[in-house]
Design a protein around this motif. Structure first.
Motif, PDB file in Angstrom:
ATOM      1  N   PRO A   1       9.326  16.356  -7.549  1.00 44.84           N
ATOM      2  CA  PRO A   1       8.623  14.554  -8.196  1.00 44.84           C
ATOM      3  C   PRO A   1       8.842  14.186  -9.259  1.00 44.84           C
ATOM      4  CG  PRO A   1       6.808  16.641  -7.460  1.00 44.84           C
ATOM      5  CD  PRO A   1       8.477  16.732  -7.501  1.00 44.84           C
ATOM      6  N   ARG A   2       9.211  15.187 -10.365  1.00 47.09           N
ATOM      7  CA  ARG A   2      10.034  14.898 -11.816  1.00 47.09           C
ATOM      8  C   ARG A   2      10.970  14.090 -11.672  1.00 47.09           C
ATOM      9  NH1 ARG A   2      10.043  20.449 -14.409  1.00 47.09           N
ATOM     10  NH2 ARG A   2      11.572  21.197 -12.057  1.00 47.09           N
ATOM     11  N   LEU A   3      11.435  14.078 -10.525  1.00 48.10           N
ATOM     12  CA  LEU A   3      12.914  13.163 -10.319  1.00 48.10           C
ATOM     13  C   LEU A   3      13.316  12.371  -9.361  1.00 48.10           C
ATOM     14  CD1 LEU A   3      15.895  15.568  -9.986  1.00 48.10           C
ATOM     15  CD2 LEU A   3      15.233  15.249 -12.083  1.00 48.10           C
ATOM     16  N   VAL A   4      11.800  11.084  -9.462  1.00 45.12           N
ATOM     17  CA  VAL A   4      11.213  10.812  -8.457  1.00 45.12           C
ATOM     18  C   VAL A   4      10.297   9.485  -9.105  1.00 45.12           C
ATOM     19  CG1 VAL A   4      10.138   9.157  -6.380  1.00 45.12           C
ATOM     20  CG2 VAL A   4      10.958  11.932  -6.393  1.00 45.12           C
ATOM     21  N   ARG A   5      11.529   8.351  -9.007  1.00 48.29           N
ATOM     22  CA  ARG A   5      10.318   6.766  -9.948  1.00 48.29           C
ATOM     23  C   ARG A   5       9.677   5.996  -8.774  1.00 48.29           C
ATOM     24  NH1 ARG A   5      10.218  10.634 -12.950  1.00 48.29           N
ATOM     25  NH2 ARG A   5      10.658  11.423 -14.933  1.00 48.29           N
ATOM     26  N   SER A   6       8.981   4.489  -9.183  1.00 46.84           N
ATOM     27  CA  SER A   6       8.893   3.581  -8.584  1.00 46.84           C
ATOM     28  C   SER A   6       9.713   2.266  -9.558  1.00 46.84           C
ATOM     29  CB  SER A   6       8.215   3.331  -8.200  1.00 46.84           C
ATOM     30  OG  SER A   6       7.050   3.985  -7.357  1.00 46.84           O
ATOM     31  N   GLY A   7      10.956   1.872  -8.718  1.00 45.23           N
ATOM     32  CA  GLY A   7      11.580   0.538  -9.719  1.00 45.23           C
ATOM     33  C   GLY A   7      10.814  -0.636  -8.911  1.00 45.23           C
ATOM     34  N   PHE A   8      10.244  -0.824  -7.776  1.00 47.25           N
ATOM     35  CA  PHE A   8       9.499  -2.177  -7.178  1.00 47.25           C
ATOM     36  C   PHE A   8       9.814  -2.866  -7.419  1.00 47.25           C
ATOM     37  CE2 PHE A   8       6.808  -0.103 -10.408  1.00 47.25           C
ATOM     38  CZ  PHE A   8       5.251   0.312  -9.608  1.00 47.25           C
ATOM     39  N   TYR A   9      11.613  -2.533  -7.035  1.00 41.05           N
ATOM     40  CA  TYR A   9      12.644  -3.489  -6.720  1.00 41.05           C
ATOM     41  C   TYR A   9      13.799  -4.548  -6.854  1.00 41.05           C
ATOM     42  CZ  TYR A   9      12.112  -1.819  -1.689  1.00 41.05           C
ATOM     43  OH  TYR A   9      11.428  -0.059  -0.875  1.00 41.05           O
ATOM     44  N   GLN A  10      13.080  -4.404  -8.481  1.00 39.52           N
ATOM     45  CA  GLN A  10      12.918  -5.591  -9.137  1.00 39.52           C
ATOM     46  C   GLN A  10      13.995  -4.670 -10.474  1.00 39.52           C
ATOM     47  OE1 GLN A  10       9.370  -7.357 -10.247  1.00 39.52           O
ATOM     48  NE2 GLN A  10       9.774  -8.196  -8.340  1.00 39.52           N
ATOM     49  N   GLU A  11      15.160  -5.874 -10.937  1.00 37.50           N
ATOM     50  CA  GLU A  11      15.994  -5.064 -12.022  1.00 37.50           C
ATOM     51  C   GLU A  11      14.544  -5.005 -13.077  1.00 37.50           C
ATOM     52  OE1 GLU A  11      19.876  -5.633 -14.849  1.00 37.50           O
ATOM     53  OE2 GLU A  11      19.687  -7.361 -12.677  1.00 37.50           O
ATOM     54  N   ALA A  12      14.430  -5.871 -13.969  1.00 38.73           N
ATOM     55  CA  ALA A  12      13.612  -5.639 -14.864  1.00 38.73           C
ATOM     56  C   ALA A  12      12.738  -4.893 -15.227  1.00 38.73           C
ATOM     57  CB  ALA A  12      12.636  -7.246 -15.546  1.00 38.73           C
ATOM     58  N   ALA A  13      12.131  -4.660 -13.709  1.00 40.39           N
ATOM     59  CA  ALA A  13      10.848  -3.231 -13.717  1.00 40.39           C
ATOM     60  C   ALA A  13      11.324  -2.418 -13.712  1.00 40.39           C
ATOM     61  CB  ALA A  13       9.959  -4.082 -12.476  1.00 40.39           C
ATOM     62  N   ALA A  14      12.815  -2.142 -12.822  1.00 36.00           N
ATOM     63  CA  ALA A  14      12.982  -0.839 -13.192  1.00 36.00           C
ATOM     64  C   ALA A  14      13.436  -0.070 -13.907  1.00 36.00           C
ATOM     65  CB  ALA A  14      14.421  -1.117 -11.484  1.00 36.00           C
TER      66      ALA A  14
END
Length: 334
Positions: A210-223
């Motif tokens: 799980p340390r290698l998982v993030r959420s980017g919210f499908y948007q470049e700026a948010a990612a």
């Protein structure tokens, strides 16, 4: 500003009544072909266009299909291109409408449909709705519902299979420390892509971290923030699968800013294959979902429903495909 010609202007120029102009424009009986041709010539010369609202009030038909999206971004733009192609041989025009700019974005499709259905459109294609059940006065087809199978006829891509393809490919290249930059955990598509990523790891005997998982919210700026967090780990991943291309593009840009070479030091693969994916430097490896085909299939299904037909398939899933480009390579060995 030049005043738009009215039906009264056309009638006066053609020397006929307003009723005669209406009959000619709408192709109704009751006037001679000679009179009809004269009126239509005047219509063309003056650039007259009848009001959609007025015509719909008379006939309950507008000749317009609406494509409702939460926002105008690369994914929805490709969908709309596909819908346009699907309607090319029909008599329908296309109306694109973005509906989440005002207030809470949840339920935006219901507000949009209440404004448009019955007066401006004869049918609707709703892209990534936030609710499972969407009703209106007109037939509806849904593309990629956010929260699960919609009660309406649905078109979607194979998100799970595509994510599994991406992860398998990174494993085949020799990567064992593979990160995942997801979209939004509350969305069905993100859950399926996360599940495909996990299945790919499990097949290869690689423990899920799980340390290698993030959420980017499908948007470049948010990612960008999650990408920085992922790439500055003491033991950062050697490859990252992003749940969409905009997030993958953010990873490549952040990697470049941090002095991490793509693909020599970091492999990146996205999902969608938006036009920007092949145009960036280096060109992005990705999972191609058939966005224009999604739109075309939705248009075909909607036209059938509007014609009173009962299509055999109302739950359609289209396959995805791995596209290998220049952002993926075997990991560099110490």
């Amino acid at each position: 500003m030049t005043r738009r010609p009215t039906i009264s202007d056309v009638a006066a120029a053609a020397g006929v009544s307003i009723a005669t102009v209406s009959k000619a424009v709408n192709g109704r009986y009751g006037i001679s072909s000679e009179t009809s041709q004269r009126v239509l010539q005047v219509v063309a010369e003056m650039g007259y266009e009848s009001s959609l609202v007025a015509s719909s009030m008379r006939s309950r038909r507008t000749g317009v299909i609406g494509v409702l999206v939460a926002d105008f971004e690369p994914f929805s733009a490709e969908i709309m291109k596909g819908v346009g192609i699907g309607l090319r041989d029909s008599s329908y025009d296309l109306l694109a409408y973005a509906g989440s700019r005002q207030g809470d974005s949840e339920g935006w499709e219901r507000r949009s449909l209440s404004r448009l259905s019955g007066t401006l459109i004869d049918g609707a294609i709703v892209v990534t709705p936030t609710v499972v059940t969407t009703s209106a006065e007109v037939p509806i087809v849904v593309i990629e519902p956010h929260t699960g199978h919609a009660d309406n006829p649905t078109i979607e891509s194979d998100s799970f299979g595509g994510a599994l393809q991406a992860t398998r490919y990174l494993v085949e290249l020799g990567h064992t420390r593979i990160g995942f930059l997801g979209g939004r955990p509350d969305l069905r598509s993100d859950g399926l892509r996360d599940a495909g990523y996990r299945r790919g790891l499990a097949e290869a005997g690689i423990p899920y971290d799980p340390r290698l998982v993030r959420s980017g919210f499908y948007q470049e700026a948010a990612a960008r923030g999650p990408a920085v967090s992922l790439l500055t780990l003491p033991q950062r991943p050697t490859a990252v699968f992003a749940a969409n291309d905009l997030s993958a593009i953010a990873i490549v840009k952040v990697a470049t800013e941090l002095g991490i070479d793509v693909p020599r030091d970091l492999s990146v693969i996205g999902f969608d294959d938006i036009p920007e994916a092949s145009q960036m430097n280096p060109p992005l490896s990705t999972i191609r979902q058939p966005m224009q085909k999604l739109g075309g299939a939705a248009a075909g299904l909607l036209l059938a429903l509007m014609a009173g037909e009962s299509p055999e398939a109302t739950r359609i899933r289209l396959p995805t495909r791995l596209v290998k480009r220049a952002t993926t390579a075997p990991p560099r060995r110490a």
